[in-house]
Design a protein around this motif. Structure first.
Motif, mmCIF file in Angstrom:
data_model
loop_
_atom_site.group_PDB
_atom_site.id
_atom_site.type_symbol
_atom_site.label_atom_id
_atom_site.label_comp_id
_atom_site.label_asym_id
_atom_site.label_seq_id
_atom_site.Cartn_x
_atom_site.Cartn_y
_atom_site.Cartn_z
ATOM 1 N N ILE A 104 -15.045 9.705 8.511
ATOM 2 C CA ILE A 104 -16.390 9.133 7.971
ATOM 3 C C ILE A 104 -16.750 8.435 6.801
ATOM 4 O O ILE A 104 -16.414 7.461 6.514
ATOM 5 N N GLY A 105 -15.120 9.288 6.026
ATOM 6 C CA GLY A 105 -15.269 8.676 4.166
ATOM 7 C C GLY A 105 -14.628 7.465 4.135
ATOM 8 O O GLY A 105 -14.470 6.487 3.750
ATOM 9 N N ILE A 106 -13.517 7.090 5.689
ATOM 10 C CA ILE A 106 -13.143 5.755 5.226
ATOM 11 C C ILE A 106 -14.445 4.683 5.877
ATOM 12 O O ILE A 106 -14.757 3.565 5.742
ATOM 13 N N ALA A 107 -15.204 4.451 7.164
ATOM 14 C CA ALA A 107 -15.760 4.941 7.741
ATOM 15 C C ALA A 107 -17.011 4.151 7.555
ATOM 16 O O ALA A 107 -17.479 2.378 7.243
ATOM 17 N N SER A 108 -17.324 5.073 6.462
ATOM 18 C CA SER A 108 -18.655 4.604 6.100
ATOM 19 C C SER A 108 -18.313 3.718 4.271
ATOM 20 O O SER A 108 -19.278 2.881 3.983
ATOM 21 N N ALA A 109 -17.029 3.863 3.850
ATOM 22 C CA ALA A 109 -17.116 2.973 2.855
ATOM 23 C C ALA A 109 -16.609 1.854 3.247
ATOM 24 O O ALA A 109 -16.891 0.557 2.785
ATOM 25 N N PHE A 110 -16.611 1.598 4.589
ATOM 26 C CA PHE A 110 -15.675 -0.233 5.272
ATOM 27 C C PHE A 110 -17.321 -0.197 5.397
ATOM 28 O O PHE A 110 -17.226 -1.946 5.263
ATOM 29 N N ALA A 111 -18.431 0.740 6.442
ATOM 30 C CA ALA A 111 -19.072 -0.243 6.004
ATOM 31 C C ALA A 111 -20.813 -0.505 5.161
ATOM 32 O O ALA A 111 -20.812 -2.219 4.620
ATOM 33 N N CYS A 112 -20.556 -0.038 4.281
ATOM 34 C CA CYS A 112 -20.956 0.035 2.901
ATOM 35 C C CYS A 112 -21.105 -1.493 2.023
ATOM 36 O O CYS A 112 -21.682 -2.288 2.199
ATOM 37 N N ALA A 113 -19.907 -1.103 2.192
ATOM 38 C CA ALA A 113 -18.963 -2.667 1.910
ATOM 39 C C ALA A 113 -19.289 -3.816 2.487
ATOM 40 O O ALA A 113 -19.315 -4.879 1.810
ATOM 41 N N TRP A 114 -19.177 -4.080 3.432
ATOM 42 C CA TRP A 114 -19.446 -5.154 4.095
ATOM 43 C C TRP A 114 -20.558 -5.441 4.831
ATOM 44 O O TRP A 114 -21.320 -6.810 4.215
ATOM 45 N N LEU A 115 -21.471 -4.001 4.844
ATOM 46 C CA LEU A 115 -23.003 -4.290 4.733
ATOM 47 C C LEU A 115 -23.197 -5.358 3.378
ATOM 48 O O LEU A 115 -24.299 -5.422 3.693
ATOM 49 N N LEU A 116 -23.025 -5.131 2.585
ATOM 50 C CA LEU A 116 -23.431 -5.454 0.882
ATOM 51 C C LEU A 116 -22.604 -6.379 0.562
ATOM 52 O O LEU A 116 -22.879 -7.581 -0.367
ATOM 53 N N GLY A 117 -21.896 -7.394 1.420
ATOM 54 C CA GLY A 117 -21.624 -8.168 1.345
ATOM 55 C C GLY A 117 -19.989 -8.467 0.132
ATOM 56 O O GLY A 117 -20.250 -8.948 -0.076
ATOM 57 N N GLY A 118 -19.095 -7.205 0.520
ATOM 58 C CA GLY A 118 -18.745 -7.759 -0.971
ATOM 59 C C GLY A 118 -17.186 -8.778 -0.491
ATOM 60 O O GLY A 118 -17.298 -8.128 1.027
ATOM 61 N N SER A 119 -16.384 -8.700 -0.732
ATOM 62 C CA SER A 119 -15.387 -9.681 -0.360
ATOM 63 C C SER A 119 -14.335 -9.069 0.213
ATOM 64 O O SER A 119 -14.862 -7.451 0.741
ATOM 65 N N THR A 120 -13.057 -10.196 0.857
ATOM 66 C CA THR A 120 -12.545 -8.936 1.563
ATOM 67 C C THR A 120 -11.645 -8.387 1.356
ATOM 68 O O THR A 120 -11.312 -6.866 1.480
ATOM 69 N N LEU A 121 -11.396 -8.957 -0.505
ATOM 70 C CA LEU A 121 -10.497 -7.350 -1.300
ATOM 71 C C LEU A 121 -11.605 -6.379 -1.696
ATOM 72 O O LEU A 121 -11.031 -5.129 -1.522
ATOM 73 N N ALA A 122 -12.498 -6.310 -2.191
ATOM 74 C CA ALA A 122 -13.459 -5.261 -1.902
ATOM 75 C C ALA A 122 -13.935 -4.230 -0.985
ATOM 76 O O ALA A 122 -13.571 -4.148 -0.854
ATOM 77 N N VAL A 123 -13.490 -5.158 0.327
ATOM 78 C CA VAL A 123 -13.899 -3.893 1.251
ATOM 79 C C VAL A 123 -12.365 -3.243 1.358
ATOM 80 O O VAL A 123 -12.402 -2.047 1.711
ATOM 81 N N ILE A 124 -11.578 -3.962 1.441
ATOM 82 C CA ILE A 124 -10.204 -3.172 1.599
ATOM 83 C C ILE A 124 -9.927 -1.957 0.432
ATOM 84 O O ILE A 124 -9.558 -1.091 0.664
#
Length: 236
Positions: A104-124
């Motif tokens: 859940i920690g990994i998935a939620s971090a990915f979802a939040c960063a991606w949905l908020l328009g974070g850069s690829t570097l930020a998502v990773i």
């Protein structure tokens, strides 16, 4: 600007950190929800900015405190050993909780960063944010992320969990050692563990175990997947 001879002395950064943290503890006695680590970080950042003290000067002494992180972490093995019987009784529940919390920690971090328009570097870089900083930085490096950004996000995640975690667990009546301790350790790593330890040694034991197992599991899951994650996000 304060005299460089004074600030360049390693004792300056060390003394400043200890004094500000002691003051933050006194403030928390009056304002319970105000976490001392949060206050300490804010006050030191403001002081360094206003007085224009070079960060390198502060680090010379401030980093001396990190020497104690190793012994402090190892010392967590003592309550783990003392309460080993209780941990064995709840081994299956602990394993399920850690696995669920990790994913859940990994998935939620990915979802939040991606949905908020974070850069690829930020998502990773945000993927390992729920584990302790040394592990999260190494995982970020393996994923070709930014270890520095990961460290900042990890610290922020821990602070948020330390501030709202215990009140939230009280409100949901999940503050018993096995549930509350694991939740704080898995979601807020070392900062969360330190926050819940004063409630009882057993709370701290479960939190320390959750922190350690979540760090190992996150590294085990994300590090081998680095090539696939890189290909998925970068398209190469």
């Amino acid at each position: 600007m304060i005299a460089s001879e004074l600030t360049a002395n390693p004792m300056f950064g060390l003394t400043l950190t200890v004094v500000v943290y002691a003051m933050s503890l006194a403030i928390q006695r009056r304002v319970r929800w105000l976490h001392p680590l949060l206050v300490t970080c804010a006050v030191i950042m403001v002081l360094l900015t206003v007085t224009k003290i070079p960060l390198a000067d502060y680090r010379a002494g401030g980093q001396m405190i990190t020497i104690f992180l190793g012994p402090a972490t190892v010392a967590l093995a003592v309550p783990l050993y003392k309460h080993r019987a209780a941990l064995r009784r709840h081994a299956i529940g602990i394993a399920i909780t850690v696995c669920a919390g990790c994913l859940i920690g990994i998935a939620s971090a990915f979802a939040c960063a991606w949905l908020l328009g974070g850069s690829t570097l930020a998502v990773i870089s945000v993927l390992p944010k729920s584990v302790t900083t040394p592990i999260s930085m190494e995982v970020s490096r393996a994923l070709a992320g930014s270890p520095e950004l990961t460290a900042a996000i990890t610290l922020g995640s821990g602070l948020v969990g330390a501030v709202i975690g215990i009140p939230l667990l009280r409100a949901t009546r999940l503050l018993k050692p096995s549930a509350g301790g694991l939740a704080m350790g898995i979601s807020s790593h070392g900062v969360g563990t330190a926050s819940i330890l004063p409630i009882s040694e057993l709370h701290g034991t479960y939190a320390a175990l959750g922190m350690a197992l979540n760090g190992l599991l996150t590294a085990t899951i994300l590090t081998p997947l680095a090539p696939w994650i890189h290909r998925l996000l970068y398209g190469v």
